[in-house]
Design an enzyme around this catalytic site. Sequence first.
Site, PDB file in Angstrom:
ATOM      1  N   HIS A 305      42.934 112.988 114.877  1.00 53.26           N
ATOM      2  CA  HIS A 305      41.574 112.671 114.962  1.00 53.26           C
ATOM      3  C   HIS A 305      40.757 113.952 114.573  1.00 53.26           C
ATOM      4  O   HIS A 305      39.606 113.979 114.038  1.00 53.26           O
ATOM      5  CB  HIS A 305      41.512 112.350 116.217  1.00 53.26           C
ATOM      6  CG  HIS A 305      40.116 112.080 116.837  1.00 53.26           C
ATOM      7  ND1 HIS A 305      39.568 110.680 116.714  1.00 53.26           N
ATOM      8  CD2 HIS A 305      38.948 112.557 117.179  1.00 53.26           C
ATOM      9  CE1 HIS A 305      38.246 110.610 117.277  1.00 53.26           C
ATOM     10  NE2 HIS A 305      37.961 111.953 117.350  1.00 53.26           N
ATOM     11  N   GLU A 306      41.111 115.121 115.405  1.00 56.56           N
ATOM     12  CA  GLU A 306      40.090 116.171 115.055  1.00 56.56           C
ATOM     13  C   GLU A 306      40.162 116.870 113.665  1.00 56.56           C
ATOM     14  O   GLU A 306      39.218 117.342 113.330  1.00 56.56           O
ATOM     15  CB  GLU A 306      40.737 117.316 116.353  1.00 56.56           C
ATOM     16  CG  GLU A 306      40.527 116.920 117.656  1.00 56.56           C
ATOM     17  CD  GLU A 306      38.940 116.509 118.096  1.00 56.56           C
ATOM     18  OE1 GLU A 306      38.089 116.795 117.280  1.00 56.56           O
ATOM     19  OE2 GLU A 306      39.014 115.669 118.878  1.00 56.56           O
ATOM     20  N   HIS A 309      37.747 115.066 111.779  1.00 55.83           N
ATOM     21  CA  HIS A 309      36.399 115.659 111.883  1.00 55.83           C
ATOM     22  C   HIS A 309      36.414 117.029 111.169  1.00 55.83           C
ATOM     23  O   HIS A 309      35.224 117.223 110.530  1.00 55.83           O
ATOM     24  CB  HIS A 309      36.225 116.227 113.264  1.00 55.83           C
ATOM     25  CG  HIS A 309      35.889 114.991 114.234  1.00 55.83           C
ATOM     26  ND1 HIS A 309      34.530 114.216 114.257  1.00 55.83           N
ATOM     27  CD2 HIS A 309      35.987 114.482 115.327  1.00 55.83           C
ATOM     28  CE1 HIS A 309      34.499 113.168 115.045  1.00 55.83           C
ATOM     29  NE2 HIS A 309      35.365 113.694 115.810  1.00 55.83           N
ATOM     30  N   HIS A 312      35.750 116.216 107.404  1.00 55.91           N
ATOM     31  CA  HIS A 312      34.512 116.108 107.097  1.00 55.91           C
ATOM     32  C   HIS A 312      33.658 117.126 107.179  1.00 55.91           C
ATOM     33  O   HIS A 312      32.693 117.219 106.173  1.00 55.91           O
ATOM     34  CB  HIS A 312      34.019 115.070 108.409  1.00 55.91           C
ATOM     35  CG  HIS A 312      32.735 114.225 108.132  1.00 55.91           C
ATOM     36  ND1 HIS A 312      32.146 113.763 109.159  1.00 55.91           N
ATOM     37  CD2 HIS A 312      32.014 113.731 107.019  1.00 55.91           C
ATOM     38  CE1 HIS A 312      31.248 113.066 108.815  1.00 55.91           C
ATOM     39  NE2 HIS A 312      30.989 113.191 107.357  1.00 55.91           N
TER      40      HIS A 312
HETATM   41 ZN    ZN Z   1      35.855 112.758 117.851  1.00 55.51          ZN
END
Ligand code: ZN
Length: 524
Positions: A305-306, A309, A312
């Site tokens: 998940h991180e 990010h 991105h």
């Molecule tokens: Zn998040």
Amino acid sequence: VAAINEELSGLTTKFGRNLLLSTKAFKIEVTDEAELVGLSDDFKSALKVDGEDKWVLTVDRSVYETFMTQSENRDLRAKMFDGYRLRASEGEFDNGPLAIKIAQLRAKRAELMGYKSHAHYQLETRMAKTPQGAEEFLLRVWEPGLERAKEERAAMQDMVGDEFQIAGHDWWHYSEKVRQDLYAFDDNALKPYFELGAVRDGAFDVASKLLGITIEPVEVDGWNPVVTAYDVKDAETGDHLGLFMVDMYARDSKRGGAWMSSFRDTSNVNGNNIRPIITNNLNLITPAEGEPTLMRFDEVETLFHEFGHGLHGLLTQIRYSTFSGVDGPRDYTEFPAQILEHWAGAPEVLSTYANHYETGEPIPLELIDKMNAAATFNQGFKTTEFIAASLLDLRWHMLTSEEAAEITDARAFEQQVLEEYGLIPEIEPRYRSQYFSHIFAGGYSAGYYAYLWSEILDADGFTAFRDTGDIYDPELSARLKKWVYESGGLREADELYRNFRGSDPTIEPLLKLRGFSEQQPSEG
Ligand SMILES: [Zn+2]
């Protein structure tokens, strides 16, 4: 409006402080060890006061959840349950009047700016567009979620028999018993297959295949010896995209949780192309000297998940730093992070990285199946408590200025709203108004639903890959890279999503993921 903003800022600060103080003020001291029946030795020793025959229970979330799950002491569970849900609800730390005042001021401010309500104002730039749009979406998941919760309640009642009626303070404990009964599944059996280095390489490998990048370790002095750094490049052109720095371990001086942040934002103005420095932080427990770092699967998902990010932030091709990377409407910015979690658990990806740290043996299929079956367990409860809080948030902020002015009792308003949606008494909203700091002391007002909204997108987005039969489908990957990871917050989020997916998202993949769709067996 400036005066309202100033008053709001004082009130939200006070709200947060009241919550903190009332949470700290709650304590149950236990001097008879028999009262702690059911608790693990580890947990008991964490609660014990040094040098005394005394154990202290608090309502910090992690203590609360562990206690409610393990404890066989029904009376003490009831006390803890009330301690938790009645925080900041009376006396000097009562947040009820503050919640009302904050809602009133926000409604007033919205009115002054020409909006019907604070929610109308907040949602104008979000993907949901209107409060009604957000509410409708929530209700489509709420209904099957609530039905499932009722089935879960019935399964627990079956287990208990006529002895007593299952109540709110029984849910954690008996749902865990039902889970062990149905799945006989122990998280610890999985851990040897998820060694940190292997998991990280697995995540890097997914990113390389999906997004056409290379990730190579580099020597950079970090803020702590455990920090590792990586040079991220475009695989085709060799262009430097950014520096990625990772700090995986918990320390006393470090705040809790997991997050991505950026040391230097990207920008490209007048030919001066500055690439970002992006960091990921986790809070894994440092293993004993010479031992490997073994992760639970939810920690593996957090790492992916991180990293999502992070990608991105690393890949953004936007010229101005205000539009780069992770800025954007809140119901959209979680998407690039959440979609990457799906690769973490895909069998064809697990088979590449989830190898036993001692024997090198790949994770058995049977364990993966069990893991997946267990994933939809208790989803009725989780969905219901989450959406109850989301609806509560929306309804507080859909009030017009006149409507808000009429409210005198926060709890009465809350109960009336929740009853209207048919919430069952055994389930509390994830947050009651008095301790809903996301919306009364944080930046999530009229936006708590956003966590679930991004789940529609990631479930739908990953289904697009599944439908092609290739989770690295080149065409789809290229669009994901261009319209999601490289595009920052430049365009309307729903337009970005459509460009990637080729259509608007549908809700069915989310329902399926939570185990609410018809194809799913209704568990017995
Ligand atoms: Zn998040």
